[in-house]
Design a protein around this motif. Sequence first.
Motif, mmCIF file in Angstrom:
data_model
loop_
_atom_site.group_PDB
_atom_site.id
_atom_site.type_symbol
_atom_site.label_atom_id
_atom_site.label_comp_id
_atom_site.label_asym_id
_atom_site.label_seq_id
_atom_site.Cartn_x
_atom_site.Cartn_y
_atom_site.Cartn_z
ATOM 1 N N CYS A 216 0.830 -1.205 0.000
ATOM 2 C CA CYS A 216 0.000 0.000 0.000
ATOM 3 C C CYS A 216 0.865 1.254 0.000
ATOM 4 O O CYS A 216 0.844 2.035 -0.950
ATOM 5 C CB CYS A 216 -0.942 0.007 1.201
ATOM 6 S SG CYS A 216 -1.905 1.537 1.332
ATOM 7 N N ASP A 217 1.634 1.490 1.083
ATOM 8 C CA ASP A 217 2.313 2.787 1.183
ATOM 9 C C ASP A 217 3.583 2.880 0.354
ATOM 10 O O ASP A 217 4.104 3.983 0.153
ATOM 11 C CB ASP A 217 2.588 3.150 2.648
ATOM 12 C CG ASP A 217 3.407 2.111 3.389
ATOM 13 O OD1 ASP A 217 4.082 1.299 2.751
ATOM 14 O OD2 ASP A 217 3.372 2.112 4.629
ATOM 15 N N GLY A 218 4.081 1.754 -0.167
ATOM 16 C CA GLY A 218 5.266 1.815 -1.006
ATOM 17 C C GLY A 218 4.982 1.759 -2.495
ATOM 18 O O GLY A 218 5.820 2.167 -3.304
ATOM 19 N N LYS B 90 4.623 11.094 -0.386
ATOM 20 C CA LYS B 90 5.854 10.524 0.180
ATOM 21 C C LYS B 90 6.338 11.346 1.374
ATOM 22 O O LYS B 90 6.853 10.789 2.352
ATOM 23 C CB LYS B 90 6.944 10.463 -0.885
ATOM 24 C CG LYS B 90 6.673 9.480 -2.011
ATOM 25 C CD LYS B 90 6.499 8.058 -1.519
ATOM 26 C CE LYS B 90 7.757 7.472 -0.926
ATOM 27 N NZ LYS B 90 7.572 6.040 -0.554
ATOM 28 N N ALA B 91 6.175 12.661 1.314
ATOM 29 C CA ALA B 91 6.600 13.506 2.432
ATOM 30 C C ALA B 91 5.772 13.208 3.678
ATOM 31 O O ALA B 91 6.318 13.063 4.789
ATOM 32 C CB ALA B 91 6.480 14.977 2.049
ATOM 33 N N ILE B 92 4.465 13.095 3.515
ATOM 34 C CA ILE B 92 3.594 12.826 4.663
ATOM 35 C C ILE B 92 3.812 11.414 5.181
ATOM 36 O O ILE B 92 3.829 11.177 6.404
ATOM 37 C CB ILE B 92 2.126 13.037 4.278
ATOM 38 C CG1 ILE B 92 1.879 14.504 3.919
ATOM 39 C CG2 ILE B 92 1.209 12.604 5.406
ATOM 40 C CD1 ILE B 92 2.216 15.489 5.028
ATOM 41 N N ASN B 93 3.990 10.454 4.279
ATOM 42 C CA ASN B 93 4.230 9.084 4.707
ATOM 43 C C ASN B 93 5.541 8.960 5.472
ATOM 44 O O ASN B 93 5.642 8.210 6.449
ATOM 45 C CB ASN B 93 4.231 8.161 3.489
ATOM 46 C CG ASN B 93 4.252 6.693 3.858
ATOM 47 O OD1 ASN B 93 5.210 5.986 3.553
ATOM 48 N ND2 ASN B 93 3.213 6.217 4.513
ATOM 49 N N ILE C 32 -8.220 5.657 0.474
ATOM 50 C CA ILE C 32 -8.665 5.018 -0.768
ATOM 51 C C ILE C 32 -7.622 4.020 -1.282
ATOM 52 O O ILE C 32 -7.973 2.882 -1.625
ATOM 53 C CB ILE C 32 -8.991 6.076 -1.838
ATOM 54 C CG1 ILE C 32 -10.172 6.932 -1.383
ATOM 55 C CG2 ILE C 32 -9.306 5.417 -3.182
ATOM 56 C CD1 ILE C 32 -10.484 8.092 -2.309
ATOM 57 N N PRO C 33 -6.326 4.381 -1.363
ATOM 58 C CA PRO C 33 -5.344 3.428 -1.886
ATOM 59 C C PRO C 33 -5.278 2.110 -1.127
ATOM 60 O O PRO C 33 -5.078 1.062 -1.735
ATOM 61 C CB PRO C 33 -4.021 4.197 -1.756
ATOM 62 C CG PRO C 33 -4.410 5.634 -1.827
ATOM 63 C CD PRO C 33 -5.724 5.710 -1.116
ATOM 64 N N ALA C 34 -5.454 2.138 0.186
ATOM 65 C CA ALA C 34 -5.388 0.891 0.964
ATOM 66 C C ALA C 34 -6.490 -0.066 0.559
ATOM 67 O O ALA C 34 -6.261 -1.280 0.402
ATOM 68 C CB ALA C 34 -5.479 1.200 2.457
ATOM 69 N N ARG C 35 -7.668 0.454 0.376
ATOM 70 C CA ARG C 35 -8.798 -0.398 0.001
ATOM 71 C C ARG C 35 -8.676 -0.875 -1.440
ATOM 72 O O ARG C 35 -9.005 -2.032 -1.744
ATOM 73 C CB ARG C 35 -10.104 0.369 0.247
ATOM 74 C CG ARG C 35 -10.402 0.481 1.748
ATOM 75 C CD ARG C 35 -11.129 1.741 2.140
ATOM 76 N NE ARG C 35 -11.346 1.777 3.593
ATOM 77 C CZ ARG C 35 -10.414 2.167 4.469
ATOM 78 N NH1 ARG C 35 -9.210 2.548 4.059
ATOM 79 N NH2 ARG C 35 -10.676 2.164 5.773
ATOM 80 N N ASN D 17 -5.953 1.596 7.864
ATOM 81 C CA ASN D 17 -5.687 1.304 6.460
ATOM 82 C C ASN D 17 -4.840 0.055 6.226
ATOM 83 O O ASN D 17 -5.099 -0.711 5.305
ATOM 84 C CB ASN D 17 -4.987 2.499 5.795
ATOM 85 C CG ASN D 17 -5.856 3.741 5.796
ATOM 86 O OD1 ASN D 17 -7.024 3.692 5.427
ATOM 87 N ND2 ASN D 17 -5.296 4.864 6.225
ATOM 88 N N ALA D 18 -3.827 -0.166 7.053
ATOM 89 C CA ALA D 18 -2.886 -1.266 6.797
ATOM 90 C C ALA D 18 -3.560 -2.627 6.817
ATOM 91 O O ALA D 18 -3.106 -3.565 6.147
ATOM 92 C CB ALA D 18 -1.746 -1.224 7.820
#
Length: 312
Positions: A157-159, A179-182, A212-215, A243-244
């Motif tokens: 998800c986050d990568g 990417k900055a917030i993550n 949204i991206p996680a789902r 989300n994870a």
Amino acid sequence: MAEPVALAALVLDAGVGWPGWLYRLVGHPVGGFARIITACETRWNRPEFSDKSRRALGVVTVLILLGVAGGGGWLVQSLLLHWLGPVGWVGVALLAFPGLAQRSLFDHVRPVRQALAAGNLPGARRAVGMIVGRDTAALDEPGVARAAIESLAESFCDGVAAPFFWLLLLGLPGLWAYKAINTADSLIGHYEIRWRAFGWAAARTDDGLNLIPARLGGAILCLVGFGGWRVMLRDASKHASPNAGWTEAAMAGVLGLRLAGPVVYDGAAHDKAWIGDGRSEADARDISRALSLYVRACLALWIVAGAALWLR
């Protein structure tokens, strides 16, 4: 313009990645965000400040990051498209692909599988310790395998999925703002007393950007894995993160494994809920299956980008 950039960035990341020699030479672009975050945290997250003040200064930190990453990305993208005209998207793609982590994630998980397959449990513990935050010194083979698979699922998800989503939606500024917030969430978005107030804004903003991206990432894993929907929908909420759990539960459902469960961080045991209802005795073969699923999910994103370009 975002469609060819997104597709080219995925291809470049998979084919080239960010090799070790380049990292040793110039570091990685997210290192710049980390330095901004560290400077703000050192200056503003002081114990003599009230929680209210530290929370407000954390909001300022997030706004600075969004301004630098999003504003800088917009400026660079605009200049490239202005100077280079129709081929400016090539330059944008070259600046975008370091924000994706398809190859890096695969290359970090594969050594865990190789060490377990060779019967080298200490080596597998060292390898998985590079990608997870839990204590790994006492993990047995199933514990190491589950940790690697969980990290692969969450990081899809986050990568990969989330940066791709924001790149496709908003171009270079969207990708680098994410990417900055993550990065801020990983550094200061913790619930421990030191970061609870100051990191609140970073953690909540990251939650929103991954919503949204996680789902979608979980749905993609179920689609390419031909199953896992029931476990994903049932168990996603068992994860501490809003989300994870979606990609982790999807991975558990597709592979027929139980993931998560009790873990140890910094010597303290945490009784996390199990996700999935399959086997908990994972091994090297399960990591191979997880990597295969991960590759198919990444290729699905290539198809999405290609379809968006064709429909453009």
